[in-house]
Design a protein around this motif. Structure first.
Motif, PDB file in Angstrom:
ATOM      1  N   VAL A   1      51.754 -18.649  31.154  1.00  0.00           N
ATOM      2  CA  VAL A   1      50.393 -20.451  31.492  1.00  0.00           C
ATOM      3  C   VAL A   1      49.724 -20.370  30.727  1.00  0.00           C
ATOM      4  O   VAL A   1      48.441 -19.654  31.098  1.00  0.00           O
ATOM      5  CB  VAL A   1      50.652 -20.562  33.067  1.00  0.00           C
ATOM      6  CG1 VAL A   1      49.956 -21.694  33.432  1.00  0.00           C
ATOM      7  CG2 VAL A   1      52.065 -20.945  33.539  1.00  0.00           C
TER       8      VAL A   1
ATOM      9  N   ASP B 104      52.672 -24.874  32.032  1.00  0.00           N
ATOM     10  CA  ASP B 104      53.371 -24.226  32.357  1.00  0.00           C
ATOM     11  C   ASP B 104      54.661 -24.264  31.193  1.00  0.00           C
ATOM     12  O   ASP B 104      55.452 -24.295  30.675  1.00  0.00           O
ATOM     13  CB  ASP B 104      54.156 -24.179  33.727  1.00  0.00           C
ATOM     14  CG  ASP B 104      55.407 -23.332  34.014  1.00  0.00           C
ATOM     15  OD1 ASP B 104      55.468 -22.040  32.836  1.00  0.00           O
ATOM     16  OD2 ASP B 104      55.818 -23.604  34.912  1.00  0.00           O
TER      17      ASP B 104
ATOM     18  N   ARG C  54      57.610 -22.751  30.979  1.00  0.00           N
ATOM     19  CA  ARG C  54      58.939 -22.629  30.702  1.00  0.00           C
ATOM     20  C   ARG C  54      59.349 -24.260  30.934  1.00  0.00           C
ATOM     21  O   ARG C  54      61.056 -25.208  30.169  1.00  0.00           O
ATOM     22  CB  ARG C  54      58.943 -22.311  32.141  1.00  0.00           C
ATOM     23  CG  ARG C  54      58.583 -21.061  32.503  1.00  0.00           C
ATOM     24  CD  ARG C  54      58.829 -20.607  33.719  1.00  0.00           C
ATOM     25  NE  ARG C  54      57.845 -20.979  34.739  1.00  0.00           N
ATOM     26  CZ  ARG C  54      58.083 -20.829  36.121  1.00  0.00           C
ATOM     27  NH1 ARG C  54      58.721 -19.993  36.732  1.00  0.00           N
ATOM     28  NH2 ARG C  54      56.833 -21.163  36.801  1.00  0.00           N
TER      29      ARG C  54
END
Length: 259
Positions: free
Chosen positions: A3, A8, A10
């Motif tokens: 992060v 984030d 992802r």
């Protein structure tokens, strides 16, 4: 994944480029951002690409003529300078609104400090002003200026001009220069539109958050329905009393102890 700056990583995935995500109406001005930001970047990149091709051609022409005729000197600094500045502005617009495009695509609910928001606004205004100056200067140079040669005269100058060939010494007769100017003005329009959308989006986010009015209204309706919906919790059990409702009163009347 890590992060970074509260983002984030992802969330960076190919599925975010699907049309149902890019044009999702739950985010305020989502469609406008995804379309206008890209049009600003594409127009400016096209302008700088065509302008770079023209710039390279004029530089090659100058190198060739000055090497064949050493006394000659080709003056084309105006087109070289404005085409170079056009490259800079194309990269700047692509950097600012390209970053805005990807940040809104991957992290529409990100938190930004006051300083970051101010930096976005200043950068957007700066590229607008720079692109406007670029468009005006490029248009004037392309329409009114041309290359010229000194250091040679008479027949030698005539030979130099004949050998110059392409690109045309008059900028307005160079199709690449004209195309670069046209794309530049189109890019300026979309850059101004992108700046307006960015300001309007931040004004909305500071009051209502990143979600659109439709999404907020839908959430309110859902919350209201939950409040009005009957509770599924079973009622408390009813206390059980003896069959005779006057049991306690009878006992009290007979003054008998009740254990």
């Amino acid at each position: 994944m890590a992060v970074i700056w509260g983002l984030d990583l992802r969330e960076i995935k190919w599925s975010k480029f699907a049309s149902k995500n890019m044009f999702d109406r739950q985010w305020y001005l989502r469609r406008e951002k995804m379309i206008i930001y890209q049009l600003a970047m594409i127009s400016m990149v096209c302008s700088e690409s065509v302008g770079t091709a023209a710039l390279s051609a004029y530089v090659d022409q100058q190198d060739h003529l000055e090497s064949v005729y050493p006394p000659a000197h080709v003056h084309n600094n105006d087109i070289v300078g404005i085409a170079s500045f056009n490259i800079f502005m194309g990269v700047s617009v692509a950097t600012i609104f390209g970053a805005a495009f990807f940040f809104d695509l991957f992290w529409p609910e990100r938190h930004e400090s006051h300083g970051v928001k101010l930096a976005w606004r200043i950068s957007a205004v700066a590229v607008c002003v720079g692109t406007l100056a670029d468009a005006l200067a490029f248009t004037i140079i392309a329409a009114m200026r041309e290359c010229w040669v000194d250091g040679v005269t008479g027949e030698e100058l005539a030979r130099v001009l004949r050998e110059a060939g392409k690109p045309n010494l008059k900028y307005r007769h160079n199709a690449r220069i004209v195309a670069a100017v046209v794309f530049l003005w189109v890019g300026l329009v979309f850059t101004i539109a992108s700046t307006y959308i960015l300001f309007k989006s931040y004004a909305h986010n500071e009051v209502f958050g990143p979600k659109s009015h439709e999404a907020l209204s839908a959430e309110k309706r859902t919350d209201a329905e939950k409040v009005l919906q009957p509770s599924s919790t079973p009622p408390p059990p009813v206390p059980q009393f003896p069959e005779n409702p006057n049991y306690f009163s009878d006992k009290y009347t007979r003054r008998e102890d009740v254990i």
